[in-house]
Design an enzyme around this catalytic site. Structure first.
Site, PDB file in Angstrom:
ATOM      1  N   ASP A   1      22.201  32.735  51.425  1.00  0.00           N
ATOM      2  CA  ASP A   1      23.291  32.727  50.278  1.00  0.00           C
ATOM      3  C   ASP A   1      22.627  32.226  49.024  1.00  0.00           C
ATOM      4  O   ASP A   1      22.813  32.503  48.107  1.00  0.00           O
ATOM      5  CB  ASP A   1      24.331  31.666  50.742  1.00  0.00           C
TER       6      ASP A   1
ATOM      7  N   LYS B   1      46.074  41.685  40.930  1.00  0.00           N
ATOM      8  CA  LYS B   1      46.765  42.740  41.049  1.00  0.00           C
ATOM      9  C   LYS B   1      48.075  42.739  40.423  1.00  0.00           C
ATOM     10  O   LYS B   1      48.980  43.706  40.489  1.00  0.00           O
ATOM     11  CB  LYS B   1      47.486  42.807  42.614  1.00  0.00           C
TER      12      LYS B   1
ATOM     13  N   ASP C   1      46.256  36.567  39.096  1.00  0.00           N
ATOM     14  CA  ASP C   1      46.301  37.490  40.264  1.00  0.00           C
ATOM     15  C   ASP C   1      45.861  38.966  39.742  1.00  0.00           C
ATOM     16  O   ASP C   1      46.716  39.406  39.012  1.00  0.00           O
ATOM     17  CB  ASP C   1      47.941  37.551  40.605  1.00  0.00           C
TER      18      ASP C   1
ATOM     19  N   ASN D   1      31.357  38.659  44.158  1.00  0.00           N
ATOM     20  CA  ASN D   1      30.564  38.895  45.434  1.00  0.00           C
ATOM     21  C   ASN D   1      31.717  39.563  46.163  1.00  0.00           C
ATOM     22  O   ASN D   1      31.668  39.359  47.575  1.00  0.00           O
ATOM     23  CB  ASN D   1      30.253  37.500  45.755  1.00  0.00           C
ATOM     24  N   PHE D   2      32.498  40.349  45.819  1.00  0.00           N
ATOM     25  CA  PHE D   2      33.474  41.313  46.483  1.00  0.00           C
ATOM     26  C   PHE D   2      32.819  42.264  47.358  1.00  0.00           C
ATOM     27  O   PHE D   2      31.332  42.576  46.607  1.00  0.00           O
ATOM     28  CB  PHE D   2      34.470  41.999  45.401  1.00  0.00           C
TER      29      PHE D   2
ATOM     30  N   ARG E   1      38.556  49.027  42.708  1.00  0.00           N
ATOM     31  CA  ARG E   1      39.957  49.091  43.035  1.00  0.00           C
ATOM     32  C   ARG E   1      40.798  48.212  42.270  1.00  0.00           C
ATOM     33  O   ARG E   1      41.731  48.408  42.009  1.00  0.00           O
ATOM     34  CB  ARG E   1      40.286  48.993  44.665  1.00  0.00           C
TER      35      ARG E   1
END
Length: 393
Positions: A180, A86, A84, A107-108, A115
């Site tokens: 893609d 975060k 995770d 690929n964000f 961030r």
């Protein structure tokens, strides 16, 4: 890894390299898959709840070993490390991995990795030798930067879908996720180039591609003409359209029992072979200007006999022609068998799934992999032990 002659290659070109794959769906994972085929150890960094979204993306309701068959097709041979991003402890564990890795793929959308605390500047400080690779939908700037980077949408926005289909018909997208997959190939090219540079300088680097830039590049043949002519959009052919800038007979035509593709060919010679005397008088400067009229005559003639009848007539005369095969017909061809184009992968439970293989041959050898895609988080404990023991994962 064995060659066609049975020769065994001891090492694949990327043996010893570790790739961290943060990406999902197709573009990024297809790049990481090719690196795995070439010998790299690829670790998928996935969220604990569900992992890569393609695990649940079922095509034709075909599951395999707890996930979709599509997931295994694009992630075979990889390992899974759940985290995770975060969570402070998980992020610290991922950063330990990054310090040891050779390549990071994500690929964000633009700004997300920053961030999360894994932007280029942060990661470069952790590991100056790292190759940092990102794929987005529309690049880092501009009004489209935050749009969903999805293949069909990009085909539609870029002009690719418009290129297919006859003049009086609707746009037709490719039946494959071509932007893609090609973006993944472009990303792989950039990664390999930076790895070569690293071998000289010792420093890593950053490579970025986008689906839209890939879609534009895919159209270089057509756009190179359009950008240098004073013209509106070129006209699609009304009969057997296959290329907006190529003359008759280029296209696919129905026959008595199927379809026949005709590539570039002299119209007058084709008229002789097909018994169409009216075509023998068409000068080359009319083959494009009057392509629909020419194609209509060819279409009506080809519809009177079988595909094999026309192949037997045209191919010995040097006319570039081919039948239009579906998958069962392709698989029945000896040429398909000669390519050894498929492989079987095995799940931890021992089940098997037939997939395509890497299309690259190294030292005459076909590259195959027996491992299916990883179960979610299956290798996290093992990888953390390696890190604790100071073993390079």
């Amino acid at each position: 890894m064995k060659s066609d002659t049975g020769h065994v290659v001891a090492r694949r070109p990327l043996d010893g390299l570790m790739v961290l794959d943060f990406s999902q769906f197709l573009a990024g994972p297809s790049c990481a898959l090719r690196l795995a085929d070439l010998g790299a150890r690829v670790v998928k960094v996935e969220r604990p709840a569900g992992g890569d979204s393609s695990r649940g993306l079922y095509l034709a309701d075909l599951p395999f070993d707890e996930d979709s068959a599509l997931f295994h097709a694009i992630n075979r041979g990889k390992q899974s490390f759940t985290a995770d991003l975060k969570d402070a402890d998980d992020l610290a564990a991922v950063k330990r991995l990054i310090e040891r890795a050779d390549v990071l793929i994500h690929n964000f959308r633009p700004g997300i990795m920053d961030r999360l605390g894994l932007g280029w500047d942060t990661v470069q400080a952790l590991n100056p030798r790292l190759v940092y690779a990102g794929v987005s939908g529309y690049g880092p700037d501009g009004p489209w930067r935050d749009r969903p980077g999805q293949d069909l949408l990009v085909q539609s926005l870029s002009g690719i879908a418009w290129l297919s289909g006859d003049a009086d018909g609707p746009p037709v997208p490719a039946g494959l996720s071509i932007t893609d997959m090609m973006a993944g190939a472009h990303l792989c090219q950039g990664i390999l180039a930076l790895l070569v540079r690293r071998g000289t300088t010792g420093e890593g680097g950053r490579v970025d591609v986008s689906l839209m830039e890939t879609a534009i590049d895919l159209q270089f043949e057509h756009l190179s003409v359009h950008l240098n002519r004073e013209e509106p959009m070129p006209a699609r052919s009304g009969v057997a359209n296959a290329n907006v800038y190529l003359a008759a007979p280029y296209g696919i035509y129905p026959t008595e029992d199927g379809h026949l593709a005709l590539a570039m060919a002299p119209v007058d010679r084709l008229g002789e072979l097909l018994g169409l005397d009216m075509l023998t008088d068409f000068a080359p400067d009319r083959w494009f200007a009057e392509r629909d009229a020419i194609k209509a005559v060819i279409r009506d003639r080809l519809a009177t006999k079988t595909t094999e009848h026309w192949r037997a007539l045209l191919e010995p005369a040097g006319i570039w022609a081919a039948p239009v095969l579906d998958w069962p017909a392709l698989r029945a061809e000896p040429a398909f068998e000669a390519l050894h184009a498929t492989q079987q992968v095995r799940s931890p439970a021992g089940d098997t799934l037939t997939l395509t293989r890497c299309p690259i041959r190294i030292d005459g050898s076909i590259l195959t992999s027996e491992s299916s895609g990883p179960r979610l988080g299956a290798e996290r404990a093992q990888i953390e032990r390696e890190l604790d023991e100071g073993v390079t994962p």
